[in-house]
Scaffold this motif. Structure first.
Motif, short mmCIF file in Angstrom:
data_model
loop_
_atom_site.label_atom_id
_atom_site.label_comp_id
_atom_site.label_asym_id
_atom_site.label_seq_id
_atom_site.Cartn_x
_atom_site.Cartn_y
_atom_site.Cartn_z
N TYR A 1 10.33 -30.82 36.16
CA TYR A 1 9.91 -32.21 35.71
C TYR A 1 9.18 -32.07 34.07
O TYR A 1 8.19 -31.36 33.99
CB TYR A 1 9.06 -33.13 36.52
CG TYR A 1 8.81 -34.36 35.88
CD1 TYR A 1 9.63 -35.25 35.72
CD2 TYR A 1 7.42 -34.64 35.27
CE1 TYR A 1 9.30 -36.61 35.16
CE2 TYR A 1 6.97 -35.80 35.02
CZ TYR A 1 7.85 -36.83 34.75
OH TYR A 1 7.67 -37.88 34.21
N VAL A 2 9.71 -32.50 33.11
CA VAL A 2 9.32 -32.43 31.75
C VAL A 2 9.09 -33.70 30.95
O VAL A 2 9.20 -33.93 29.83
CB VAL A 2 9.96 -31.43 30.88
CG1 VAL A 2 10.11 -29.94 31.35
CG2 VAL A 2 11.42 -31.93 30.51
N GLY A 3 8.78 -34.72 32.04
CA GLY A 3 8.62 -36.12 31.43
C GLY A 3 7.27 -36.44 30.80
O GLY A 3 6.40 -35.68 30.90
N LEU B 1 4.03 -34.45 30.04
CA LEU B 1 3.93 -33.47 29.01
C LEU B 1 4.07 -34.03 27.76
O LEU B 1 4.95 -34.96 27.29
CB LEU B 1 5.00 -32.26 29.13
CG LEU B 1 4.91 -31.58 30.38
CD1 LEU B 1 6.05 -30.70 30.26
CD2 LEU B 1 3.70 -30.87 30.77
N LYS B 2 2.86 -33.86 26.65
CA LYS B 2 2.79 -34.70 25.56
C LYS B 2 3.37 -34.01 24.34
O LYS B 2 3.15 -34.66 23.10
CB LYS B 2 1.26 -35.01 25.39
CG LYS B 2 0.47 -35.71 26.83
CD LYS B 2 1.37 -36.98 26.94
CE LYS B 2 0.78 -37.80 27.92
NZ LYS B 2 1.49 -38.74 28.79
N VAL C 1 6.26 -28.81 26.86
CA VAL C 1 7.62 -28.59 27.52
C VAL C 1 8.12 -27.17 27.52
O VAL C 1 8.54 -26.66 28.70
CB VAL C 1 8.63 -29.50 26.93
CG1 VAL C 1 10.14 -29.26 27.51
CG2 VAL C 1 8.55 -30.90 26.99
N VAL C 2 8.32 -26.72 26.18
CA VAL C 2 8.61 -25.34 26.34
C VAL C 2 7.57 -24.26 26.99
O VAL C 2 7.99 -23.56 27.88
CB VAL C 2 8.57 -24.63 24.86
CG1 VAL C 2 8.59 -22.98 24.83
CG2 VAL C 2 9.49 -25.34 24.15
N ASP C 3 6.30 -24.58 27.08
CA ASP C 3 5.40 -23.82 27.94
C ASP C 3 5.68 -24.17 29.57
O ASP C 3 5.82 -23.14 30.45
CB ASP C 3 4.03 -24.08 27.70
CG ASP C 3 3.39 -23.74 26.56
OD1 ASP C 3 4.07 -22.81 26.02
OD2 ASP C 3 2.24 -24.13 26.13
N ARG C 4 5.88 -25.17 29.98
CA ARG C 4 6.31 -25.50 31.20
C ARG C 4 7.57 -24.96 31.83
O ARG C 4 7.62 -24.30 32.97
CB ARG C 4 6.41 -26.97 31.66
CG ARG C 4 6.44 -27.32 33.25
CD ARG C 4 6.26 -28.74 33.71
NE ARG C 4 4.73 -29.07 33.84
CZ ARG C 4 4.42 -30.43 33.98
NH1 ARG C 4 5.38 -31.33 34.31
NH2 ARG C 4 3.12 -30.49 33.86
N VAL D 1 12.48 -20.05 25.14
CA VAL D 1 12.24 -19.73 26.79
C VAL D 1 13.02 -18.47 27.26
O VAL D 1 12.75 -17.75 27.83
CB VAL D 1 12.64 -21.00 27.28
CG1 VAL D 1 12.35 -21.03 28.98
CG2 VAL D 1 11.72 -22.31 26.87
N SER D 2 14.28 -18.70 26.89
CA SER D 2 15.25 -17.79 26.95
C SER D 2 16.48 -17.52 26.30
O SER D 2 16.93 -18.70 25.73
CB SER D 2 15.50 -17.65 28.58
OG SER D 2 16.74 -16.57 28.78
N THR D 3 17.02 -16.41 25.72
CA THR D 3 18.30 -16.33 25.10
C THR D 3 19.26 -15.90 26.04
O THR D 3 20.54 -15.86 25.55
CB THR D 3 18.11 -15.35 23.97
OG1 THR D 3 17.44 -14.18 24.29
CG2 THR D 3 17.33 -15.91 22.68
#
Ligand code: ZN
Length: 547
Positions: A79-81, A96-97, A102-105, A143-145
C-alpha cells in the motif's frame, strides 16, 4: 419450524416509511418476520430473545452501489497511498507523503522477497498530492532493475512501471505509438501507462494480471471482512470480467456458510462485443444465488478527473491539460444500450467528465425510443460533473445516478485549484440537485479508489469537507437522513434490489448494520466516526472483532 429470534436494540432505524423507528426486530429463516415491540412480535409464536444489541443501534445493512472486490486482492500488494488506511485484518497502514517515501516502502518490501523473479506490485499511488509529478521508470529502477515493478494508481486508471517491466512486455523500444503510453526524450516509454489498453499488456508482468478487475478466492474472502467492518451487507463488484472460472469461484465462496455479504458483480464492457456481452449476461442471470447476483453490465465511458483522463466539455481542464480518453466509443455505447434494452439487461455506465455524461445521455435517448423500457434503471456511476440540465435529462430518461461523494474529501482541494476549477468543483457530485430534480440517487466509495465505508460516504455528502478542511459547494449538501437513505434504499434501488434489502421491513432479508451510536442523533461532523460493531447478514451475526 425454523427458530424465531427477536433482537432487542437501543434503537432500530428501519427506513420503512410506516414505522421508521422501533425497538425490536424478529428474524426467521434469514428474513425479517416483523418489527415493533416485543409484545407485538411475541404473537408470532415461540421465540428466543437475543439482547446482545441492547446497547447498539441497528440500521438496514448498508448497500455499497459502487465498489470493487479487487480491493481484497490488492491488499496483498504494497500500500503506497497518501491517506492512512485499514486493511482487511484491521491493521492501519500510514499514508506516504512523498515519492521518496514510496520508494523507501517499496525497497523495504523488496528486501523481504525471496524469489528474485517475482514481480513487486503496489497500489493506491496518487501523484496529484505530490505536485502531480509523473513517476518515471528510472525512479522505480532505484528499487530494482532486475525485478519487474508496477504501481497501480488510486484511481485504478493509471499504472507506473519500471524498466524491467517494460522490457518483459516488449515495450522498451522506440516507436511505441499509443496515446496512453507517453514517451521520454529518449523516445522510449517513460513509465506511466494510462487506461486499460495501455496497462493490459504490462499488467501480467507486474502481478496485476487478474487483480486489475477481478479478485481471487482469498481476495473475495478478505473483501468480505472489509464489508463487515464497514457495516456493508450488499456490495457491488462493479467491473468484473466474470470468466467461467471466476464465476464458479464466486459462486463457491459466497455460498460458504460464513460468507458475510451478498455480492453483485457487473460484467465490464471490455474485450467483448455489445452482442456478446448482452448474450453473456442473459446467460449468467439464472445462475444467481442468494449471495451472488449476476446478469448486469458495467460500461466505462471515460477515465478519471484527477488523472486527467476524464472527458470534459468546454472549457476543459482548469490547468489546461488536454482532454481525456474515451474508454468506450460513442458508437459502441449506442449499440450496447440498444441491445441491452432489447434484452432487458441493466447497464451501469461510468462517466466522470460532463462530456462523458452527455455522451451517455445522447446515446441512451434514441435507444429508449427504439426499445421503450419502463423501469430500466440504467444508472450513471460517478457522474461527478453533471450540471442541472443533465440531471433534468436523467430524470426524463428514467435514469438513476450514483454520485462519488467521497471525492469532496479525497480530491476536493485538487479539483478546486487544478482539475476543474472553483465553479465546477463546487457543483461536483451534486447530491442536492439530484434529489431536488427527482433523480433516484446513491452515493459510493468506489473502493479500492477510496476506502469502503458508507458512513464516511454519508459524512462526505452531508458536509462536503475537503482534506484541507474547507466546505466546498455548501448548496449541494444533503441532510443526514437523506444520506442514510442513499447508502441503504437509494443504493438498493439502483440495483433493482429495493424489494429485498435496504430497509428493515417484513419479508426482507435480515441484513443489519450494527452501530455503536445513533447517526440521527450524532453531530453530522462525527458521522464518519461512528463505530461499526459488525453486521447481521441473512440472519447470520458477524462481529467485526471475530474476523
Ligand atoms: Zn469503479
Amino acid at each position: 419450524m425454523a427458530e424465531t429470534i427477536i433482537y432487542a436494540a437501543r434503537k432500530i432505524i428501519t427506513m420503512a416509511p410506516s414505522r421508521p423507528e422501533v425497538s425490536h426486530v424478529a428474524v426467521r429463516d434469514g428474513r425479517i418476520l416483523g418489527i415493533g415491540t416485543l409484545e407485538e412480535l411475541a404473537s408470532w409464536g415461540d421465540y428466543r430473545l437475543d439482547d446482545r444489541f441492547a446497547g447498539k443501534v441497528l440500521m438496514p445493512g448498508f448497500v455499497e452501489g459502487h465498489a470493487h472486490t479487487m480491493e481484497g486482492t490488492l491488499w496483498r500488494n504494497v500500500y503506497v497511498g497518501w491517506f492512512d488506511r485499514m486493511d482487511p485484518d484491521g491493521r492501519v497502514w500510514s499514508g506516504l507523503k512523498s515519492i521518496d517515501a514510496v520508494v523507501d516502502r517499496l525497497r523495504e518490501a523488496e528486501a523481504q522477497m525471496t524469489d528474485p523473479e517475482a514481480p513487486l506490485a503496489a497500489w493506491a499511488l496518487d501523484p496529484i498530492y505530490m505536485e502531480n509529478r509523473r513517476v518515471t521508470r528510472q525512479e522505480l529502477d532505484q528499487v530494482s532493475t532486475t525485478r519487474p515493478i508496477g504501481i497501480l494508481h488510486a484511481s485504478g486508471h493509471i499504472m507506473n512501471v519500471n524498466t524491467r517491466a517494460l522490457e518483459l512486455a516488449g515495450l522498451m523500444k522506440p516507436g511505441v505509438n499509443h496515446p496512453g503510453i507517453p514517451l521520454g526524450e529518449d523516445g522510449v516509454p517513460l513509465g506511466p501507462l494510462y487506461g486499460p489498453d495501455a496497462m493490459t499488456p504490462v499488467g501480467p508482468h507486474v502481478g496485476f494480471d487478474r487483480a486489475l478487475t477481478d479478485c481471487d478466492e482469498r481476495g473475495l474472502r478478505d473483501y468480505g471482512k472489509l464489508c463487515v467492518r464497514a457495516g456493508v451487507t450488499t456490495c457491488t463488484d462493479l467491473a468484473a470480467r466474470l470468466t467461467d472460472d471466476s464465476v464458479d469461484m464466486m459462486l463457491r465462496v459466497t455460498a460458504e456458510d460464513d460468507y458475510p455479504a451478498c455480492i453483485v458483480p457487473l460484467r465490464v464492457f471490455f474485450g467483448m462485443s455489445a452482442e456478446e456481452i448482452v448474450d453473456y449476461c442473459v446467460s449468467l442471470k439464472p445462475r444467481s444465488t442468494e449471495r451472488l447476483r449476476l446478469g448486469r453490465i458495467k460500461a466505462v465511458a471515460d477515465g478519471s478527473i484527477q488523472g486527467f483522463s476524464a472527458r470534459l466539455r468546454w472549457p476543459g481542464y482548469y490547468n489546461g491539460a488536454p482532454n481525456g480518453l474515451w474508454y468506450t466509443a460513442p458508437e459502441q455505447m449506442s449499440e450496447l444500450y440498444h441491445r441491452a434494452l432489447a434484452a432487458g439487461v441493466q447497464v451501469h455506465t461510468h462517466t466522470n467528465g460532463d462530456q462523458a455524461t452527455q455522451m451517455a445521455l445522447d446515446m441512451l435517448e434514441p435507444a429508449l425510443k427504439a426499445h421503450p423500457s419502463p423501469d430500466h434503471r440504467f444508472t450513471l456511476q460517478h457522474c461527478q460533473m453533471a450540471d442541472a440540465a443533465q440531471f433534468r435529462k436523467m430524470r426524463s430518461l428514467g435514469m438513476n445516478v450514483n454520485l462519488f461523494a467521497n471525492h469532496h474529501f479525497y480530491w476536493g482541494d485538487e479539483h478546486y485549484r487544478l482539475t476543474v476549477g472553483p465553479e465546477r468543483a463546487c457543483r461536483m457530485n451534486a447530491c442536492r440537485t439530484a434529489l431536488d430534480t427527482g433523480v433516484p440517487m446513491a452515493i459510493h466509495s468506489d473502493a479500492p479508489v477510496t476506502p469502503l465505508g458508507p458512513l464516511f460516504t454519508a459524512w462526505a455528502a452531508v458536509n462536503r469537507i475537503t482534506a484541507s478542511g474547507r466546505v466546498q459547494g455548501e448548496e449541494e449538501r444533503i441532510s443526514v437522513s437523506e444520506a442514510l437513505y442513499a447508502i441503504t434504499l437509494g443504493a438498493a434501488y439502483t440495483l433493482h434490489m429495493d424489494g429485498e434489502v435496504g430497509s428493515i421491513e417484513v419479508g426482507k432479508r435480515a441484513d443489519f448494520a450494527v452501530l455503536d451510536s445513533d447517526p440521527t442523533q450524532t453531530d453530522p461532523m462525527a458521522l464518519k466516526d461512528i463505530g461499526v460493531w459488525g453486521t447481521v447478514q441473512g440472519g447470520r451475526v458477524f462481529p467485526a472483532s471475530a474476523l
